[in-house]
Write a protein that holds these residues in place. Structure first.
Motif, PDB file in Angstrom:
ATOM      1  N   PRO A  72       0.829  -1.207   0.000  1.00 53.87           N
ATOM      2  CA  PRO A  72       0.000   0.000   0.000  1.00 53.87           C
ATOM      3  C   PRO A  72       0.860   1.251   0.000  1.00 53.87           C
ATOM      4  O   PRO A  72       1.965   1.245   0.555  1.00 53.87           O
ATOM      5  N   ILE A 126       2.358   4.487   1.218  1.00 56.91           N
ATOM      6  CA  ILE A 126       2.525   4.974   2.586  1.00 56.91           C
ATOM      7  C   ILE A 126       2.603   6.486   2.539  1.00 56.91           C
ATOM      8  O   ILE A 126       3.496   7.054   1.919  1.00 56.91           O
ATOM      9  N   VAL A 147      -1.977   4.156   5.081  1.00 59.73           N
ATOM     10  CA  VAL A 147      -1.424   2.801   5.153  1.00 59.73           C
ATOM     11  C   VAL A 147      -2.555   1.768   5.150  1.00 59.73           C
ATOM     12  O   VAL A 147      -2.803   1.073   6.129  1.00 59.73           O
ATOM     13  N   ALA A 148      -3.238   1.687   4.028  1.00 64.04           N
ATOM     14  CA  ALA A 148      -4.306   0.702   3.828  1.00 64.04           C
ATOM     15  C   ALA A 148      -5.396   0.815   4.889  1.00 64.04           C
ATOM     16  O   ALA A 148      -5.967  -0.169   5.325  1.00 64.04           O
ATOM     17  N   ALA A 183      -5.214   1.554   8.005  1.00 69.37           N
ATOM     18  CA  ALA A 183      -4.902   1.136   9.368  1.00 69.37           C
ATOM     19  C   ALA A 183      -4.673   2.330  10.284  1.00 69.37           C
ATOM     20  O   ALA A 183      -4.771   2.214  11.488  1.00 69.37           O
ATOM     21  N   THR A 223       0.331  -6.307   2.881  1.00 66.46           N
ATOM     22  CA  THR A 223      -0.381  -5.200   2.239  1.00 66.46           C
ATOM     23  C   THR A 223      -1.336  -4.557   3.239  1.00 66.46           C
ATOM     24  O   THR A 223      -1.015  -3.547   3.852  1.00 66.46           O
ATOM     25  N   ARG A 224      -2.476  -5.181   3.423  1.00 62.38           N
ATOM     26  CA  ARG A 224      -3.484  -4.540   4.259  1.00 62.38           C
ATOM     27  C   ARG A 224      -3.048  -4.417   5.712  1.00 62.38           C
ATOM     28  O   ARG A 224      -3.361  -3.433   6.375  1.00 62.38           O
ATOM     29  N   LEU A 280       0.056  -4.236   6.853  1.00 66.99           N
ATOM     30  CA  LEU A 280       1.461  -3.837   6.911  1.00 66.99           C
ATOM     31  C   LEU A 280       1.760  -3.049   8.185  1.00 66.99           C
ATOM     32  O   LEU A 280       2.785  -3.259   8.826  1.00 66.99           O
ATOM     33  N   TRP A 281       0.844  -2.166   8.566  1.00 68.77           N
ATOM     34  CA  TRP A 281       1.113  -1.268   9.687  1.00 68.77           C
ATOM     35  C   TRP A 281       1.249  -2.024  11.008  1.00 68.77           C
ATOM     36  O   TRP A 281       2.276  -1.890  11.684  1.00 68.77           O
TER      37      TRP A 281
END
Lengths: 504, 102, 190
Positions: A5, A7, A73-74, A76, C139-140, C142-143
């Motif tokens: 994704p 950033i 970040v997707a 999150a 991906t989804r 990652l954080w």
């Protein structure tokens, strides 16, 4: 195959800055032989890292003000006024704690400050992540990243039995709470098919659940887990032991920054994720708030150790902040944020005074404070202002903060909670005044019956010369100045808190 | 008889209850840590079951993260236990760590 | 049919082992019961199309974590029986009340549907769970994955900090007894 994704760097910059600081600090401590300058270098490095992160937080605030809140970040990370405000409070508290730590670590003879600072920074990272957590999994991970270093910091003074035992107790109950929270996340995920908070909200907005048992069980378990972290009664049993056992600067950090981060997560889970079930969680939060206010204040009245007294008073303050959450309106959220910011400064200043007075095998029995007003008039004066602010005396920030949550409760028509809150505030004045009375008159207010741990008369605090170094001095001066200034002219901070809105 | 998802979830819930009761009942710190592991496993089992039920990978990712967290938690917890025991080596048992004294 | 037999066996081992953990007086026995629970849960994972998690569960949990437990038990020499008498008067009834309340809740919920008809919002599990899992972690999710790295730093730093001897002269603390002598050489940082 999906790509990594994109950033958005400003969104993660504060966390990244602290992460780099942690790595450099660990390298410095492990590659260079121990010597005095390394400790000072690590402290300077930590402060620089926190300042850089603070700069990024200011940039984030500007971006949110000009371009609006967004997810990164997707999905999150949520970057909104709420997260940025809490991040600012957390970073300020961490910086203050670091400034207090230098002379404290020297005085009590804890040689290795490097690990201490690394753990403090890691905990701060967890809090920043938590402030902007937009997914229940991120909340869980952040909860662990902020808690585990705090368990270690509580147990850091290995020579004191209270420190290790406080750390152990905090660890066991904290891990228990995390496990409860995790099971709540699992049930919520099963009921809604998503762990993302906007995803949960979107599902609940377009679906009416025929059987909401699983979701409600998940909601209650998450409330229990977060209740532990914000130190709400009946999940507060770790607070007195952990606060008493931890080194004084760490206690200040726990009372200010941890509370702010945990309340941020609580607000985001309740308002962003489960707003559709507001009529179900409001009674639960109401009960938590009432219990917390009553038990916190009454237990604080009975304490003979000032650190434990402050621990119970911190529980009581969590009750006031819960009033703002229970109101479930924008004014309540703003009032809770304002309360968190002002309380953070007061409590850091208070524990700053304790840290300045601390000696080896630190003890803070109430008797030790007798006559402090004569021996150390300046420190006693600082303590007086900060304790009066916590009591909510007019012309201090504590008064404005309490008024804010009461107004929110009135707007939400929670009259019963409002009455309990006002009564609790009145009772609260009593134990703060008791400390002040002992400090200035030297007489024990209610005829003491020997000290808690049965040892001979503990040494009076501040009898030996106390050197207040520059770091401690800065923290105390800022705490007192801001507390009084916000109390007289609260407009600026109120405005900031009002603008710090949630993304959804 | 077909094994439905509810069966797995009930096993998970019972495992969680047993673990929670263990944390409250036992006083040996190490056993309490093991009971916390039971609770985490109950959550993991529920996550995996929900993941299959929903045909969604999130539950499995969650279990993946929980495994890491649990390992770190155990390492830190045992370090604290060892530090306590080293501090008073003389005739100490886990009972000496007075937990939950309110 | 195979699934039913497997399920009954694994459930029996899981719940029996869990009871064993909280009943066993000897910590070593509790740890061995824990292994049984962890392996049985791994069996559940396989039955629920999570083979990778089952493997990780056995390797990391049932092996590494339990060995860590056993190692500490042996190191501290506390593999003796623990008295099960309870000094806190209200603790035991309270604990049993909590357990009973949770069990009743489970019984009530078991009569209802647990799931709500929510459907996937992310990648499906079909087409190889391992690939989908890996793709989503990077991906989804990652954080949280990156943030977990901090946790590992904490575990290392914390372990080193607590486990090493303090460089303090003996008798300087408020206990003054039962402490190891200070080490002559200094121990480097983490």
């Amino acid at each position: 195959m999906r790509a990594v994704p994109p950033i958005h760097w400003p969104a993660v910059a504060p966390v990244a800055a602290l992460g780099v600081t942690v790595v450099v600090a660990v390298m410095l401590r492990s590659l260079v032989r121990r010597s005095a300058w390394v400790d000072d270098a690590v402290i300077a490095l930590t402060l620089v890292g926190l300042a850089v992160a603070g700069g990024f937080v200011v940039v984030q605030w500007r971006i949110v003000r000009s371009d609006g809140a967004y997810q990164a970040v997707a999905g999150a990370v949520a970057v909104d006024g709420f997260a940025v405000f809490v991040a600012g409070v957390v970073l300020a508290a961490a910086a203050a704690s670091v400034l207090l730590s230098r002379s404290y670590l020297r005085t009590v003879g804890l040689a290795h400050g490097g690990e201490y600072l690394v753990l403090l920074l890691c905990s701060t990272i967890g809090m920043l992540v938590m402030a902007g957590a937009n997914d229940l999994l991120v909340v869980f991970v952040a909860l662990e990243v902020l808690s585990i270093p705090l368990y270690l910091l509580t147990a850091f003074d290995r020579r004191r039995r209270a420190s290790l035992e406080g750390g152990m107790k905090y660890f066991v109950l904290g891990s228990f709470a995390s496990a409860v929270f995790l099971y709540g996340v699992a049930l919520t995920y099963g009921a809604t098919g998503s762990t993302s908070l906007p995803g949960v909200a979107a599902f609940l907005a377009r679906t009416t659940l025929a059987e909401s048992g699983t979701l409600l069980a998940g909601l209650m378990l998450m409330l229990v887990g977060l209740g532990f972290k914000v130190a709400a009664v009946p999940f507060h049993t770790w607070v007195p032991d952990a606060y008493q056992g931890a080194p004084a600067p760490v206690t200040g950090f726990m009372a200010s920054a941890t509370k702010a981060a945990a309340f941020a997560a609580l607000a985001r889970v309740l308002f962003t994720g489960l707003d559709a079930y507001r009529s179900d969680w409001r009674p639960a939060v109401w009960a938590l708030a009432v219990l917390t206010l009553v038990v916190g204040n009454l237990a604080a009245l009975a304490q003979r150790d000032v650190k434990r007294l402050l621990a119970y008073s911190s529980v009581a303050h969590a009750g006031f902040i819960l009033i703002g959450i229970e109101a479930a309106n924008q004014r309540g959220r703003a009032a809770a944020l304002f309360y968190l910011a002002t309380y953070a400064l007061m409590v850091l200043g208070t524990f700053g005074v304790l840290a300045a007075l601390a000696r080896r095998g630190e003890r803070f029995d109430l008797e030790c404070f007798a006559g402090l007003g004569r021996r150390r008039p300046v420190l006693a004066g600082v303590l007086t202002v900060l304790l009066l602010a916590q009591a909510g005396v007019p012309a201090t920030s504590g008064f404005v903060a309490k008024l804010g949550v009461f107004q929110a409760a009135a707007q939400a028509r929670s009259w019963a909670l409002l009455v309990v809150g006002v009564l609790a505030a009145v009772v609260g004045v009593a134990y703060y005044l008791r400390v002040l009375l002992v400090m200035y008159t030297g007489a024990e207010a209610d005829g003491g019956e020997g000290t808690a741990e049965g040892s001979p008369v503990p040494p009076a605090l501040g009898a030996a010369p106390v050197g207040v170094d520059a770091g401690t001095g800065i923290v105390l001066a800022v705490a007192v100045a801001v507390t009084v200034w916000v109390g007289v002219a609260p407009g600026g901070l109120l405005d900031l808190a009002e603008r710090a809105r949630l993304l959804f | 008889m077909r094994v439905t998802d509810t069966w797995y979830l009930v096993v998970g819930a019972l495992l969680f209850s047993v673990g929670a009761a263990g944390v409250l009942l036992r006083r040996n710190v190490l056993v309490i840590l093991m009971c916390i592991e039971l609770m985490l496993n109950a959550a993991n089992l529920s996550f995996v079951t929900f993941a299959r039920r929903l045909d969604d990978v999130t539950g499995q990712v969650a279990v993946f993260f929980v495994l890491v967290v649990a390992a770190a938690e155990v390492a830190v917890g045992l370090a604290i236990v060892v530090a306590i025991f080293r501090q008073r080596r003389r005739g100490a048992t886990a009972d000496d760590v007075s937990l939950l004294r309110g | 049919m195979v699934e039913l037999v497997l399920f009954v066996l694994a459930a029996a081992v899981t719940l029996g082992g869990a009871l064993g953990v909280i009943i066993a007086r000897n910590p070593v026995h509790a740890a061995l019961h824990l292994v049984a629970v962890l392996v049985a849960v791994a069996v559940f994972f396989v039955m629920q199309q999570a083979p990778l998690l089952a493997a990780v569960q056995v390797i990391v949990y049932a092996s590494a974590v339990v060995v860590l437990f056993l190692f500490v038990i042996m190191l501290l020499g506390i593999d003796r029986r623990e008295s099960l008498t309870e000094p806190l008067r209200h603790q035991r009834p309270l604990a049993i009340a909590v357990a009973v309340a949770l069990t009743i809740e489970v019984a009530v919920l078991a009569g209802h549907t647990w799931t709500t008809g929510a459907r996937t919002q992310q990648g499906t599990l079909s087409g190889g769970a391992v690939e989908v899992l890996a793709e989503n972690v990077f991906t989804r999710y990652l954080w949280p994955f990156e943030v977990l790295a901090v946790l590992l730093v904490v575990a290392v730093v914390g372990g080193v900090t607590l486990a090493r001897h303090s460089g303090e002269p003996a008798g300087a603390d408020d206990l003054g007894e039962g402490r190891a002598a200070p080490e002559p050489g200094e121990v480097p940082g983490p």
